[in-house]
Design a protein around this motif. Structure first.
Motif, short mmCIF file in Angstrom:
data_model
loop_
_atom_site.label_atom_id
_atom_site.label_comp_id
_atom_site.label_asym_id
_atom_site.label_seq_id
_atom_site.Cartn_x
_atom_site.Cartn_y
_atom_site.Cartn_z
N GLU A 142 44.87 55.22 88.96
CA GLU A 142 44.49 53.81 88.88
C GLU A 142 45.71 52.91 89.14
OE1 GLU A 142 42.12 50.78 85.87
OE2 GLU A 142 42.37 52.88 85.30
N MET A 143 46.86 53.29 88.59
CA MET A 143 48.09 52.53 88.81
C MET A 143 48.50 52.58 90.28
SD MET A 143 50.40 50.55 87.64
CE MET A 143 50.17 50.68 85.88
N VAL A 144 48.38 53.74 90.90
CA VAL A 144 48.74 53.86 92.32
C VAL A 144 47.78 53.03 93.16
CG1 VAL A 144 48.94 55.46 94.27
CG2 VAL A 144 49.94 56.06 92.06
N GLN A 145 46.51 52.97 92.76
CA GLN A 145 45.58 52.10 93.48
C GLN A 145 46.00 50.64 93.35
OE1 GLN A 145 42.96 53.24 95.52
NE2 GLN A 145 43.27 51.16 96.25
N ARG A 146 46.51 50.25 92.19
CA ARG A 146 47.04 48.89 92.02
C ARG A 146 48.22 48.67 92.95
NH1 ARG A 146 48.26 47.81 86.04
NH2 ARG A 146 49.11 45.90 86.93
N MET A 147 49.05 49.71 93.14
CA MET A 147 50.18 49.61 94.08
C MET A 147 49.66 49.38 95.49
SD MET A 147 52.77 52.65 93.03
CE MET A 147 53.06 53.05 91.33
N VAL A 148 48.66 50.15 95.89
CA VAL A 148 48.08 50.00 97.23
C VAL A 148 47.53 48.59 97.39
CG1 VAL A 148 46.17 50.73 98.73
CG2 VAL A 148 47.57 52.45 97.56
N ASP A 149 46.80 48.12 96.40
CA ASP A 149 46.23 46.77 96.46
C ASP A 149 47.34 45.73 96.60
OD1 ASP A 149 43.78 48.00 96.11
OD2 ASP A 149 43.60 47.44 93.99
N TRP A 150 48.42 45.90 95.83
CA TRP A 150 49.54 44.96 95.89
C TRP A 150 50.19 45.01 97.28
CZ3 TRP A 150 54.58 44.34 96.98
CH2 TRP A 150 55.20 43.18 96.51
N LEU A 151 50.42 46.22 97.77
CA LEU A 151 51.04 46.37 99.09
C LEU A 151 50.21 45.71 100.18
CD1 LEU A 151 52.17 50.10 98.86
CD2 LEU A 151 53.68 48.10 98.99
N GLU A 152 48.91 45.89 100.12
CA GLU A 152 48.03 45.30 101.14
C GLU A 152 48.11 43.77 101.14
OE1 GLU A 152 46.22 46.75 103.59
OE2 GLU A 152 47.02 48.69 102.99
N GLU A 153 48.28 43.19 99.96
CA GLU A 153 48.39 41.73 99.87
C GLU A 153 49.76 41.22 100.28
OE1 GLU A 153 47.20 40.22 96.04
OE2 GLU A 153 45.47 41.58 95.98
N HIS A 154 50.77 42.08 100.26
CA HIS A 154 52.15 41.65 100.49
C HIS A 154 52.83 42.40 101.64
CE1 HIS A 154 51.22 40.58 96.28
NE2 HIS A 154 51.95 39.52 96.55
N LEU A 155 52.06 42.86 102.61
CA LEU A 155 52.61 43.67 103.70
C LEU A 155 53.69 42.95 104.52
CD1 LEU A 155 49.81 45.79 105.40
CD2 LEU A 155 51.89 46.59 104.31
N THR A 156 53.66 41.66 104.52
CA THR A 156 54.63 40.93 105.35
C THR A 156 55.88 40.54 104.57
OG1 THR A 156 53.51 38.85 104.88
CG2 THR A 156 52.82 40.03 106.88
N GLU A 157 56.01 41.01 103.34
CA GLU A 157 57.17 40.65 102.52
C GLU A 157 58.20 41.77 102.49
OE1 GLU A 157 55.95 39.44 98.60
OE2 GLU A 157 54.38 38.16 99.40
N ASN A 158 59.45 41.39 102.19
CA ASN A 158 60.56 42.34 102.01
C ASN A 158 61.39 41.94 100.82
OD1 ASN A 158 60.32 44.25 104.17
ND2 ASN A 158 60.85 42.61 105.57
N PRO A 159 62.06 42.80 100.08
CA PRO A 159 61.83 44.24 100.03
C PRO A 159 60.60 44.54 99.18
CG PRO A 159 63.57 43.66 98.50
CD PRO A 159 63.15 42.38 99.19
#
Length: 139
Positions: free
Chosen positions: A4-21
């Motif tokens: 469930e936590m890793v799914q939250r990571m995926v969700d976060w990544l999808e919303e912030h794909l254009t950000e660094n780091p």
């Protein structure tokens, strides 16, 4: 719990794909160390965070090339590539053609899709099978 936590990571990544780091911001948001997040992500998805972000960025960039009239350079910069040349090399590595060639003549390419690590539906199915077995029903 961790899926469930890793799914939250995926969700976060999808919303912030254009950000660094990405890793540092994500780990701060979730309250775990970057190392721990990275390790758990790899364990549950079978890929590193870096590879996941790279494949999702190049795939989303490909969709924008196909579906918009934005300049190649603007798309490259949006998805974190340092230059149009770096983007062209990455695009060619991923899809075997240049961004310009793809835009001119779009064809099916192997796009990376969003990972699904946790689904409440899968847990419902597991629970149902467990209860059917424990009550003697066929499962």
């Amino acid at each position: 719990m961790w899926n469930e936590m890793v799914q939250r990571m995926v969700d976060w990544l999808e919303e912030h794909l254009t950000e660094n780091p990405v890793l540092l911001k994500m780990s701060e948001q979730l309250g775990y160390s970057p190392y721990y997040c990275s390790r758990q992500f790899n364990q549950y998805t079978g890929m590193t965070l870096r590879d996941y972000v790279w494949t999702r960025r190049i795939s989303r960039a490909a969709l924008e090339l196909r579906d918009t009239d934005q300049r190649v350079l603007d798309i490259a910069v949006k998805y974190g590539f340092s230059s149009q040349e770096a983007f062209t090399r990455a695009f060619h590595k991923a899809f075997g053609m240049t961004p310009a060639a793809y835009r001119k003549s779009p064809r099916p390419i192997p796009l990376s899709i969003r990972q699904e690590v946790f689904s409440p539906y899968h847990y419902w199915i597991k629970e149902r099978k467990f209860h059917e077995r424990s009550s003697g029903e066929a499962g």
